[in-house]
Design an enzyme around this catalytic site. Sequence first.
Site, mmCIF file in Angstrom:
data_model
loop_
_atom_site.group_PDB
_atom_site.id
_atom_site.type_symbol
_atom_site.label_atom_id
_atom_site.label_comp_id
_atom_site.label_asym_id
_atom_site.label_seq_id
_atom_site.Cartn_x
_atom_site.Cartn_y
_atom_site.Cartn_z
ATOM 1 N N GLY A 16 0.832 -1.222 0.000
ATOM 2 C CA GLY A 16 0.000 0.000 0.000
ATOM 3 C C GLY A 16 0.855 1.256 0.000
ATOM 4 O O GLY A 16 0.519 2.264 0.620
ATOM 5 N N GLY A 19 -0.118 5.311 -0.849
ATOM 6 C CA GLY A 19 -1.045 6.112 -0.050
ATOM 7 C C GLY A 19 -0.327 7.260 0.658
ATOM 8 O O GLY A 19 0.847 7.534 0.404
ATOM 9 N N TYR A 150 -13.548 -0.233 9.634
ATOM 10 C CA TYR A 150 -12.102 0.051 9.691
ATOM 11 C C TYR A 150 -11.578 -0.230 11.101
ATOM 12 O O TYR A 150 -10.585 -0.938 11.279
ATOM 13 C CB TYR A 150 -11.902 1.519 9.304
ATOM 14 C CG TYR A 150 -10.511 2.073 9.459
ATOM 15 C CD1 TYR A 150 -9.445 1.588 8.703
ATOM 16 C CD2 TYR A 150 -10.265 3.139 10.336
ATOM 17 C CE1 TYR A 150 -8.177 2.145 8.817
ATOM 18 C CE2 TYR A 150 -9.002 3.700 10.445
ATOM 19 C CZ TYR A 150 -7.959 3.193 9.689
ATOM 20 O OH TYR A 150 -6.705 3.748 9.802
HETATM 21 N N1 LIG Z 1 -3.785 8.490 7.180
HETATM 22 C C1 LIG Z 1 -4.046 8.529 8.472
HETATM 23 O O1 LIG Z 1 -4.426 9.553 9.019
HETATM 24 C C2 LIG Z 1 -3.849 7.275 9.310
HETATM 25 C C3 LIG Z 1 -4.111 7.354 10.686
HETATM 26 C C4 LIG Z 1 -3.939 6.226 11.464
HETATM 27 C C5 LIG Z 1 -3.487 5.041 10.891
HETATM 28 N N2 LIG Z 1 -3.241 4.982 9.549
HETATM 29 C C6 LIG Z 1 -2.799 3.701 8.988
HETATM 30 O O2 LIG Z 1 -1.673 3.845 8.141
HETATM 31 C C7 LIG Z 1 -1.741 2.902 7.078
HETATM 32 C C8 LIG Z 1 -1.618 3.601 5.748
HETATM 33 O O3 LIG Z 1 -2.665 4.560 5.652
HETATM 34 P P1 LIG Z 1 -2.702 5.659 4.499
HETATM 35 O O4 LIG Z 1 -3.242 6.886 5.110
HETATM 36 O O5 LIG Z 1 -1.400 5.710 3.789
HETATM 37 O O6 LIG Z 1 -3.847 5.028 3.565
HETATM 38 P P2 LIG Z 1 -4.213 5.422 2.052
HETATM 39 O O7 LIG Z 1 -5.647 5.112 1.860
HETATM 40 O O8 LIG Z 1 -3.707 6.771 1.721
HETATM 41 O O9 LIG Z 1 -3.346 4.345 1.243
HETATM 42 C C9 LIG Z 1 -3.642 2.982 1.234
HETATM 43 C C10 LIG Z 1 -2.986 2.356 0.021
HETATM 44 O O10 LIG Z 1 -3.347 0.971 0.021
HETATM 45 C C11 LIG Z 1 -3.548 0.590 -1.318
HETATM 46 N N3 LIG Z 1 -4.386 -0.603 -1.369
HETATM 47 C C12 LIG Z 1 -5.736 -0.710 -1.258
HETATM 48 N N4 LIG Z 1 -6.115 -1.989 -1.415
HETATM 49 C C13 LIG Z 1 -4.981 -2.708 -1.610
HETATM 50 C C14 LIG Z 1 -4.717 -4.084 -1.834
HETATM 51 N N5 LIG Z 1 -5.709 -4.992 -1.910
HETATM 52 N N6 LIG Z 1 -3.422 -4.495 -1.976
HETATM 53 C C15 LIG Z 1 -2.406 -3.585 -1.935
HETATM 54 N N7 LIG Z 1 -2.590 -2.268 -1.752
HETATM 55 C C16 LIG Z 1 -3.877 -1.841 -1.589
HETATM 56 C C17 LIG Z 1 -4.233 1.798 -1.969
HETATM 57 O O11 LIG Z 1 -4.083 1.754 -3.386
HETATM 58 C C18 LIG Z 1 -3.488 2.954 -1.310
HETATM 59 O O12 LIG Z 1 -2.398 3.384 -2.101
HETATM 60 C C19 LIG Z 1 -3.056 2.148 7.257
HETATM 61 O O13 LIG Z 1 -2.808 0.939 7.923
HETATM 62 C C20 LIG Z 1 -3.873 3.063 8.141
HETATM 63 O O14 LIG Z 1 -4.783 2.349 8.911
HETATM 64 C C21 LIG Z 1 -3.412 6.074 8.745
#
Ligand SMILES: NC(=O)c1ccc[n+]([C@@H]2O[C@H](COP(=O)([O-])OP(=O)(O)OC[C@H]3O[C@@H](n4cnc5c(N)ncnc54)[C@H](O)[C@@H]3O)[C@@H](O)[C@H]2O)c1
Length: 303
Positions: A16, A19, A150
């Site tokens: 991922g 993201g 989630y």
């Molecule tokens: N962004 C925040 O504020 C935040 C806060 C707390 C925790 N997190 C955690 O950090 C991690 C990353 O979050 P983020 O903000 O970068 O999320 P994001 O949604 O920006 O990115 C997620 C990525 O996962 C990819 N993805 C989706 N389905 C997939 C699959 N089947 N196989 C491979 N890739 C796939 C998407 O294409 C995307 O690029 C997550 O575990 C999230 O729970 C994020």
Amino acid sequence: MSIKPAQTQKRILVTGSLGQIGTELVSRLRKAYGPENVIASDIKKPSKNHFSIDGPFEYGDVTNIDTLAQLIVKHNIDTVFHLATVLSALGEKMPDVALKVNATGIQNVLELSKSHKFQVIAPSTIAAFGPQTPKEQTPDITVQRPTTIYGVTKVYTELLGEYYQKRFGVDFRSLRLPGIISSEALPGGGTTDYAIEIFYEALTKGQYTYLSEVPENRLSQRTYNITAMSFTPKELADSIRKVKMPRFSISYNPDFRQKIADTWPKSIDDSIARRDWKWRPDYALDEMVKDMFEKLEPKVKKN
Ligand SMILES: NC(=O)c1ccc[n+]([C@@H]2O[C@H](COP(=O)([O-])OP(=O)(O)OC[C@H]3O[C@@H](n4cnc5c(N)ncnc54)[C@H](O)[C@@H]3O)[C@@H](O)[C@H]2O)c1
């Protein structure tokens, strides 16, 4: 917390990676461990110059264990940063997909780590708490009854990781992150994206890299609360006025994301992370605002 120079040679896979967090993390990891040692993967295609440091990219769907296994073997992976997730707001629009990506994804990664012996760093979130969780200074161990798919899958991630650690000796580590603000990627369907829509910058610097390097004997647990700052939209607007734009004005139009955020803690107790592995955030609100403007202004001008 600043990134540390690499002390050990690593071969890292980031799932991922396109993201919000992956986009920044991959570049930081490449800087620390060498670009060729950090394999970025996603189900999307990276845009040109997606990462500020170039390196290998592979297609990788985390719901497909065979594809993942091939990547692990091909690249001789010893550490997986598992970021592939469907976030909170998007998850409520398509809970079936969120369940599959979030639950099957971590299950596949942990199952492979058993046989291929790699370290697993998988973020959790304050969304793993729920309306019955104590709202102030929420501790690491407390009531977790989230009301979003989630959140439910993140509790599963924490517990499954801890189970694999105890039962099979997998080196699983997790941080419960609050909302992240990133200048490198557009919002991905989270609940705290409003802050990103105001700016676009990162307030967490290299904390994963650091956690992955901490000797196991310093970890008293596997899932840690961390927090840097907590602010309301009004406090953010006040800081923007103070730091940069005295005439900045803001209007509020809360949507369904507010209801989700209302179920989360207001403040987090991260004293155990501070004690065990010396977690310290680099940024407070005004510093973050200043840094956001410095990084974002050239981008906005360019566009
Ligand atoms: N962004 C925040 O504020 C935040 C806060 C707390 C925790 N997190 C955690 O950090 C991690 C990353 O979050 P983020 O903000 O970068 O999320 P994001 O949604 O920006 O990115 C997620 C990525 O996962 C990819 N993805 C989706 N389905 C997939 C699959 N089947 N196989 C491979 N890739 C796939 C998407 O294409 C995307 O690029 C997550 O575990 C999230 O729970 C994020």
